[in-house]
Motif scaffolding. Structure first.
Motif, PDB file in Angstrom:
ATOM      1  N   SER A   1       0.834  -1.192   0.000  1.00  0.00           N
ATOM      2  CA  SER A   1       0.000   0.000   0.000  1.00  0.00           C
ATOM      3  C   SER A   1       0.872   1.246   0.000  1.00  0.00           C
TER       4      SER A   1
ATOM      5  N   GLU B   1      -0.375   5.632   2.667  1.00  0.00           N
ATOM      6  CA  GLU B   1       0.172   6.443   3.754  1.00  0.00           C
ATOM      7  C   GLU B   1       1.163   7.508   3.281  1.00  0.00           C
TER       8      GLU B   1
ATOM      9  N   LEU C   1       2.801  10.620   5.393  1.00  0.00           N
ATOM     10  CA  LEU C   1       4.212  10.565   5.757  1.00  0.00           C
ATOM     11  C   LEU C   1       4.950  11.816   5.296  1.00  0.00           C
TER      12      LEU C   1
ATOM     13  N   HIS D   1       5.272   2.790   5.056  1.00  0.00           N
ATOM     14  CA  HIS D   1       4.449   2.880   6.259  1.00  0.00           C
ATOM     15  C   HIS D   1       5.330   2.844   7.502  1.00  0.00           C
ATOM     16  N   ASN D   2       4.766   3.329   8.603  1.00  0.00           N
ATOM     17  CA  ASN D   2       5.442   3.254   9.893  1.00  0.00           C
ATOM     18  C   ASN D   2       5.289   1.847  10.432  1.00  0.00           C
ATOM     19  N   THR D   3       6.407   1.165  10.675  1.00  0.00           N
ATOM     20  CA  THR D   3       6.326  -0.185  11.233  1.00  0.00           C
ATOM     21  C   THR D   3       6.152  -0.160  12.740  1.00  0.00           C
TER      22      THR D   3
END
Length: 337
Positions: free
Chosen positions: A200, A203, A207, A228-230
């Motif tokens: 995806s 985000e 971000l 994405h933020n993990t």
């Protein structure tokens, strides 16, 4: 992946050694002028990898800067549940969605196939054998007609039996193959659905608005497919050209070199990066108040170009410790299974 005992490593070399140094010949003139004739074969293999149950043993060898690193994996695919694999019977089982990079050898996602089609041409290349089974062959060609990858696809079940990646000089840099394979009976009513692999880019705007800065593409036609933020403070970026995957992890802070046991420093263009020679092509460095860690399932020259395109600055005179450190990141990151 693990480093194998000598006896197992020799078995892997015997299995894969026939392909080392095999030249990537240019396509014949008539083939070079044709459209894709093999992409449908890879799409069928991807569908089979998600809808067909199977189990077997895979050997994987990567040729890097310091030589070859080999692994042996026991794999089991259960449709609807996912791909399970472990290096040894005593190791914990790892789960991987066959549509993600971790399952990419067996069944690339539709996204990976779309990127592959943009960057390469896939042509049917006749028939052969792999794992003692009849196979259909498909070659992935660069724009200059040289071979970037070769696939052996099981005629009976459609699965990828063997895959080789070649660099621009025609040298095999990564090879994976089943040495034994058991197919479950075909399920009646199995729905051949292609998946996106859970990737995806939704985000990305958030971000960017949050102050993160990263490229949409890297050299080697590597396209951003995930961002994405993990976890708090970590950003994950995934790039692919359809064949290879480069994963970038960014954390706010400074690098603690004391934790980099097993890594060695290299000077490049006035800055320092740390490299760990492994099949995963692992690199780490600090720049602009962030720590960058790269894991790649890609040829070394592609990794070098990608690393060079990311932010760098000269190493400061004194590095302070990063609270959570690189070791914590490396302990849970395994993007390729």
């Amino acid at each position: 992946m693990i480093r194998l005992p000598v006896t197992v490593f020799l078995a892997a070399v015997m299995l894969l050694g026939l392909v080392v140094g095999t030249p990537a010949h240019a396509a014949p003139p008539d083939e070079a002028e044709s459209e894709d004739t093999g992409l449908h074969l890879l799409r069928e293999a991807a569908i089979a990898g998600r809808t067909r149950g199977y189990s077997g043993t895979q050997y994987v060898t990567t040729w890097g800067r310091s030589g070859a690193v080999s692994s042996v994996l026991e794999v089991r695919n259960v449709p609807g549940r996912g791909l399970m694999m472990h290096s040894r019977p005593s190791d914990p089982v790892q789960m991987a969605d066959p549509g993600t990079p971790a399952g990419g050898m067996t069944s690339p996602s539709e996204f990976m196939l779309e990127v592959l089609a943009r960057n390469y041409r896939v042509v049917a290349a006749g028939r052969g054998h792999a794992c003692g089974r009849p196979a259909r062959l498909a070659n992935v060609l660069r724009r200059d007609g040289t071979v970037a990858a070769r696939y052996w696809l099981d005629e009976a079940g459609g699965l990828v039996l063997r895959r080789e990646l070649l660099d621009g000089h025609g040298k095999v840099v990564h090879a994976g193959a089943f040495v034994d394979l058991t197919l479950d009976p075909a399920r009646k009513g199995a729905v051949p659905v292609m998946t996106t692999g859970g990737f995806s880019l939704t985000e990305v705007p958030r971000l960017f608005a949050g102050g993160w800065h990263f490229p949409r593409a890297l050299p080697g036609r590597l396209e951003l497919f995930a961002a994405h933020n993990t976890s708090p403070g970590y950003l994950y970026l995934g790039y692919s050209d359809g064949l290879s995957v480069v994963s970038v992890f960014i954390q706010s802070g400074v690098l603690d070199e004391e934790r980099l046991q097993g890594w060695h420093a290299e000077q490049r263009s006035g800055h320092t990066i740390w490299i760990r020679d492994s099949a995963g092509q692992e690199t780490i460095w600090a720049s602009g108040g962030h720590v960058y860690t790269v894991f790649a399932d890609a040829p070394a020259d592609m990794v070098d170009a990608a690393v060079a395109a990311l932010p760098h600055e000269p190493v400061p005179d004194l590095w302070t410790r990063l609270g959570r450190g690189a070791s914590r990141l490396l302990s849970w990151v395994n993007p390729f299974g």
